[in-house]
Motif scaffolding. Sequence first.
Motif, mmCIF file in Angstrom:
data_model
loop_
_atom_site.group_PDB
_atom_site.id
_atom_site.type_symbol
_atom_site.label_atom_id
_atom_site.label_comp_id
_atom_site.label_asym_id
_atom_site.label_seq_id
_atom_site.Cartn_x
_atom_site.Cartn_y
_atom_site.Cartn_z
ATOM 1 N N LYS A 1 0.849 -1.206 0.000
ATOM 2 C CA LYS A 1 0.000 0.000 0.000
ATOM 3 C C LYS A 1 0.874 1.241 0.000
ATOM 4 O O LYS A 1 1.870 1.301 0.730
ATOM 5 N N GLY A 2 0.497 2.235 -0.785
ATOM 6 C CA GLY A 2 1.260 3.477 -0.824
ATOM 7 C C GLY A 2 0.979 4.336 0.396
ATOM 8 O O GLY A 2 -0.102 4.278 0.961
ATOM 9 N N VAL A 3 1.977 5.119 0.810
ATOM 10 C CA VAL A 3 1.783 6.065 1.917
ATOM 11 C C VAL A 3 2.141 7.460 1.414
ATOM 12 O O VAL A 3 2.766 7.619 0.360
ATOM 13 N N GLY A 4 1.758 8.458 2.207
ATOM 14 C CA GLY A 4 2.065 9.843 1.832
ATOM 15 C C GLY A 4 1.464 10.166 0.478
ATOM 16 O O GLY A 4 0.282 9.920 0.246
ATOM 17 N N PRO A 5 2.283 10.703 -0.436
ATOM 18 C CA PRO A 5 1.728 11.074 -1.748
ATOM 19 C C PRO A 5 1.199 9.875 -2.541
ATOM 20 O O PRO A 5 0.448 10.038 -3.498
ATOM 21 N N GLN A 6 1.594 8.674 -2.124
ATOM 22 C CA GLN A 6 1.117 7.465 -2.840
ATOM 23 C C GLN A 6 -0.099 6.829 -2.166
ATOM 24 O O GLN A 6 -0.504 5.720 -2.534
ATOM 25 N N GLN A 7 -0.642 7.521 -1.155
ATOM 26 C CA GLN A 7 -1.855 7.024 -0.494
ATOM 27 C C GLN A 7 -2.949 6.806 -1.546
ATOM 28 O O GLN A 7 -3.137 7.666 -2.428
ATOM 29 N N GLY A 8 -3.640 5.672 -1.459
ATOM 30 C CA GLY A 8 -4.691 5.385 -2.451
ATOM 31 C C GLY A 8 -4.162 4.582 -3.632
ATOM 32 O O GLY A 8 -4.924 4.185 -4.500
ATOM 33 N N ASN A 9 -2.844 4.369 -3.623
ATOM 34 C CA ASN A 9 -2.238 3.540 -4.669
ATOM 35 C C ASN A 9 -1.649 2.287 -4.060
ATOM 36 O O ASN A 9 -1.374 2.220 -2.852
ATOM 37 N N VAL A 10 -1.384 1.325 -4.912
ATOM 38 C CA VAL A 10 -0.764 0.064 -4.511
ATOM 39 C C VAL A 10 0.388 -0.170 -5.470
ATOM 40 O O VAL A 10 0.280 0.149 -6.657
ATOM 41 N N ARG A 11 1.518 -0.681 -4.955
ATOM 42 C CA ARG A 11 2.621 -0.985 -5.870
ATOM 43 C C ARG A 11 2.960 -2.474 -5.817
ATOM 44 O O ARG A 11 3.063 -3.055 -4.721
ATOM 45 N N VAL A 12 3.161 -3.033 -6.960
ATOM 46 C CA VAL A 12 3.608 -4.422 -7.047
ATOM 47 C C VAL A 12 5.026 -4.481 -6.461
ATOM 48 O O VAL A 12 5.834 -3.572 -6.686
ATOM 49 N N THR A 13 5.323 -5.534 -5.707
ATOM 50 C CA THR A 13 6.627 -5.601 -5.026
ATOM 51 C C THR A 13 7.787 -5.638 -6.034
ATOM 52 O O THR A 13 7.630 -6.103 -7.165
ATOM 53 N N ALA A 14 8.950 -5.180 -5.558
ATOM 54 C CA ALA A 14 10.147 -5.171 -6.412
ATOM 55 C C ALA A 14 10.478 -6.595 -6.858
ATOM 56 O O ALA A 14 10.908 -6.819 -7.992
ATOM 57 N N GLU A 15 10.233 -7.550 -5.956
ATOM 58 C CA GLU A 15 10.515 -8.961 -6.284
ATOM 59 C C GLU A 15 9.764 -9.370 -7.566
ATOM 60 O O GLU A 15 10.338 -9.995 -8.458
ATOM 61 N N LEU A 16 8.515 -8.954 -7.636
ATOM 62 C CA LEU A 16 7.698 -9.328 -8.805
ATOM 63 C C LEU A 16 8.080 -8.492 -10.028
ATOM 64 O O LEU A 16 8.192 -9.014 -11.143
ATOM 65 N N ARG A 17 8.296 -7.201 -9.792
ATOM 66 C CA ARG A 17 8.665 -6.318 -10.926
ATOM 67 C C ARG A 17 9.954 -6.802 -11.576
ATOM 68 O O ARG A 17 10.087 -6.831 -12.799
ATOM 69 N N ASP A 18 10.903 -7.204 -10.723
ATOM 70 C CA ASP A 18 12.198 -7.644 -11.250
ATOM 71 C C ASP A 18 12.107 -8.982 -11.983
ATOM 72 O O ASP A 18 13.009 -9.360 -12.728
ATOM 73 N N ALA A 19 11.017 -9.702 -11.734
ATOM 74 C CA ALA A 19 10.881 -11.026 -12.353
ATOM 75 C C ALA A 19 10.325 -10.940 -13.779
ATOM 76 O O ALA A 19 10.250 -11.945 -14.478
ATOM 77 N N VAL A 20 9.907 -9.739 -14.186
ATOM 78 C CA VAL A 20 9.293 -9.589 -15.508
ATOM 79 C C VAL A 20 10.206 -8.745 -16.404
ATOM 80 O O VAL A 20 10.763 -7.747 -15.964
ATOM 81 N N GLN A 21 10.377 -9.165 -17.644
ATOM 82 C CA GLN A 21 11.190 -8.387 -18.600
ATOM 83 C C GLN A 21 10.251 -7.611 -19.523
ATOM 84 O O GLN A 21 9.426 -8.206 -20.210
ATOM 85 N N PHE A 22 10.389 -6.298 -19.526
ATOM 86 C CA PHE A 22 9.502 -5.419 -20.298
ATOM 87 C C PHE A 22 10.223 -4.885 -21.526
ATOM 88 O O PHE A 22 11.376 -4.479 -21.443
ATOM 89 N N PHE A 23 9.517 -4.790 -22.639
ATOM 90 C CA PHE A 23 10.097 -4.160 -23.831
ATOM 91 C C PHE A 23 8.980 -3.762 -24.800
ATOM 92 O O PHE A 23 7.856 -4.224 -24.677
ATOM 93 N N THR A 24 9.330 -2.895 -25.748
ATOM 94 C CA THR A 24 8.334 -2.539 -26.769
ATOM 95 C C THR A 24 8.496 -3.478 -27.964
ATOM 96 O O THR A 24 9.626 -3.823 -28.342
ATOM 97 N N LEU A 25 7.388 -3.879 -28.521
ATOM 98 C CA LEU A 25 7.398 -4.740 -29.709
ATOM 99 C C LEU A 25 6.109 -4.497 -30.482
ATOM 100 O O LEU A 25 5.025 -4.451 -29.906
ATOM 101 N N ASN A 26 6.264 -4.302 -31.784
ATOM 102 C CA ASN A 26 5.118 -4.108 -32.669
ATOM 103 C C ASN A 26 4.761 -5.447 -33.311
ATOM 104 O O ASN A 26 5.561 -6.013 -34.065
ATOM 105 N N LEU A 27 3.573 -5.943 -33.016
ATOM 106 C CA LEU A 27 3.144 -7.238 -33.550
ATOM 107 C C LEU A 27 3.028 -7.215 -35.068
ATOM 108 O O LEU A 27 3.017 -8.260 -35.708
ATOM 109 N N HIS A 28 2.938 -6.002 -35.633
ATOM 110 C CA HIS A 28 2.749 -5.829 -37.075
ATOM 111 C C HIS A 28 4.079 -5.901 -37.831
ATOM 112 O O HIS A 28 4.094 -5.878 -39.052
ATOM 113 N N GLU A 29 5.195 -5.976 -37.091
ATOM 114 C CA GLU A 29 6.516 -6.057 -37.741
ATOM 115 C C GLU A 29 7.159 -7.399 -37.414
ATOM 116 O O GLU A 29 6.707 -8.107 -36.514
ATOM 117 N N ASP A 30 8.258 -7.709 -38.131
ATOM 118 C CA ASP A 30 8.975 -8.945 -37.805
ATOM 119 C C ASP A 30 9.415 -8.902 -36.349
ATOM 120 O O ASP A 30 9.823 -7.859 -35.861
#
Length: 273
Positions: A175-204
């Motif tokens: 749960k967020g506190v202070g300015p992040q009150q009302g928000n929730v953040r996924v834990t770093a453990e989970l964020r670090d477990a996912v690899q993010f990138f941009t990819l256009n399905l319309h291209e190779d």
Amino acid sequence: MEMDSATPIPSDKEFQLFQQLIQDKLGIFLPAQKKALLSNRLWKRLQACQVKGFGDYYRLIQSPQGKGELNIALELITTNETYFFREQKHFDYLQEEILPKLRPGTNFRVWSAASSTGEEPYSIAMVLRDRCPSEWELLCSDVNRTVVEQAKIGIYPDVRVKNIPPEYLRRFCRKGVGPQQGNVRVTAELRDAVQFFTLNLHEDFPDIGKFDLVFLRNVLIYFENDNKSKILERIADKLNPGGILFVGHSESLHGISTRFTPVKPAIYRLAGR
Ligand SMILES: C[S@@+](CC[C@H](N)C(=O)[O-])C[C@H]1O[C@@H](n2cnc3c(N)ncnc32)[C@H](O)[C@@H]1O
């Protein structure tokens, strides 16, 4: 969204220019009845760029100095609606049918191929962290760079996490506190477990290896059959033998691809060769 009376509406000819551009760049087909959508999504950019109408805006985004603006326009055209544990049946199938068959010492590779703001890949990551008996990798991509950046940050308003099972909420969210009150953040453990990138399905596709499971949900609806077939061909080439494909429950591969065998509604297996 309501349009005020001053909102410019593209002429038929202008709309066709945007329609073609969007199809060329994203593969997305915008039917004629989506004229208001185009107008709603872009009119603020016309104001920001101080151009008078859609014709001038089109010329701007086609010019060499309009490249940045073109990216902004294309991102505004994508529809990014998503939520945690959307279409629960896919998560049931993952937990009940796929994961119990995996063995320790193997590597299970999953790709969320139109991941939007991250709710889909984080839902998958929670299940994998909880239930996957083998090693696993989770890649997630979207054509829209802004939503990929939002996904990496992993912050969501309280109302958006109501579909997360309480145990996962306790374990994987803070749960967020202070300015992040009302928000929730996924834990770093989970964020670090996912690899993010941009990819256009319309291209190779780049070399991202092969996968055992691909989530391609609620994105095929934006393409015409010809482009759907091409995307499915490329996805099929990225699946390991016996690999599974999830599409949205309102989407079907019937008459579009012969590379997959239906398993259950919105669940397909790569056809054997
Ligand atoms: C409606 S959301 C679906 C999100 C998620 N898969 C789900 O089912 O909740 C569709 C996503 O597809 C992405 N998209 C649209 N065209 C794309 C393309 N050509 N390549 C990759 N992603 C695309 C959009 O940016 C958007 O985030």
